[in-house]
Design an enzyme around this catalytic site. Structure first.
Site, PDB file in Angstrom:
ATOM      1  N   THR A 146       0.821  -1.250   0.041  1.00 20.48           N
ATOM      2  CA  THR A 146      -0.057  -0.001  -0.011  1.00 20.48           C
ATOM      3  C   THR A 146       0.903   1.141   0.018  1.00 20.48           C
ATOM      4  OG1 THR A 146      -0.046   0.009   2.325  1.00 20.48           O
ATOM      5  CG2 THR A 146      -2.005  -1.272   1.235  1.00 20.48           C
ATOM      6  N   ASP A 147       0.094   2.395  -0.136  1.00 16.09           N
ATOM      7  CA  ASP A 147       0.922   3.588  -0.415  1.00 16.09           C
ATOM      8  C   ASP A 147       0.476   4.357   0.885  1.00 16.09           C
ATOM      9  OD1 ASP A 147      -1.607   4.545  -0.802  1.00 16.09           O
ATOM     10  OD2 ASP A 147      -1.016   4.786  -3.196  1.00 16.09           O
ATOM     11  N   LEU A 148       1.108   5.795   0.785  1.00 14.45           N
ATOM     12  CA  LEU A 148       0.513   6.433   2.037  1.00 14.45           C
ATOM     13  C   LEU A 148      -1.092   6.690   2.233  1.00 14.45           C
ATOM     14  CD1 LEU A 148       3.089   9.387   1.938  1.00 14.45           C
ATOM     15  CD2 LEU A 148       2.937   7.601   3.670  1.00 14.45           C
TER      16      LEU A 148
ATOM     17  N   GLY B 171      -2.977   4.296   2.032  1.00 13.44           N
ATOM     18  CA  GLY B 171      -3.597   2.834   2.517  1.00 13.44           C
ATOM     19  C   GLY B 171      -4.080   2.160   1.472  1.00 13.44           C
ATOM     20  N   ILE B 172      -3.965   2.616   0.150  1.00 16.14           N
ATOM     21  CA  ILE B 172      -4.483   1.834  -1.052  1.00 16.14           C
ATOM     22  C   ILE B 172      -3.313   1.142  -1.697  1.00 16.14           C
ATOM     23  CG2 ILE B 172      -6.525   2.996  -1.128  1.00 16.14           C
ATOM     24  CD1 ILE B 172      -5.336   4.357  -3.463  1.00 16.14           C
TER      25      ILE B 172
END
Length: 134
Positions: A14-16, A18-19
């Site tokens: 995930t990225d910052l 949250g996906i």
């Protein structure tokens, strides 16, 4: 001829926000393709060792439909579309339950040790027949 492979989304995917980071879908479908080839009885390491070539991605046309998030259980579907000579075209999709999150048409080429196109191995193409399955 559709193959399904399950993948769990981990925090590292995930990225910052949250996906799932967009490039990780390419990793997911790579795993799906590898497992699809394995279920067809083709050992890619053995194929390379015997001089039968390796697969390289030539083209990906992708659509991102909806996000996946941490701990989702995803289904990676790989479906044969067509082949000719050194080229293999697949449709791949990533779903959560029945919801389509990502899909791509992937064109692969089989290349030899010198990086030149070489015919797809018979042990793979014998599964396809003359036209795509329905």
């Amino acid at each position: 001829m559709t193959h399904n492979h399950q993948i769990r989304v981990y925090y590292e995917d995930t990225d910052l926000a949250g996906i799932v980071y967009y490039a990780n879908y390419l990793k997911f479908i790579e795993r799906g393709r590898s497992e699809w080839v394995r279920t067809l009885g083709v050992d890619q390491a053995q194929l390379k060792a015997e001089g039968g070539g390796v697969f390289a991605v030539r083209r990906v046309v992708a659509d991102y439909r909806a996000p996946a998030v941490y701990d989702d259980l995803l289904d990676v579907q790989t479906r044969y579309i067509s082949h000719s000579g050194a080229r293999l075209v697949l449709h791949q999709a990533v779903l959560r339950a029945e919801k389509l999150l990502f899909e791509a048409e992937v064109t692969l080429v089989c290349i030899n040790d010198a990086g030149r196109p070489t015919a797809l191995p018979d042990r793979l193409t014998r599964h396809f027949g003359e036209k795509p399955p329905e």
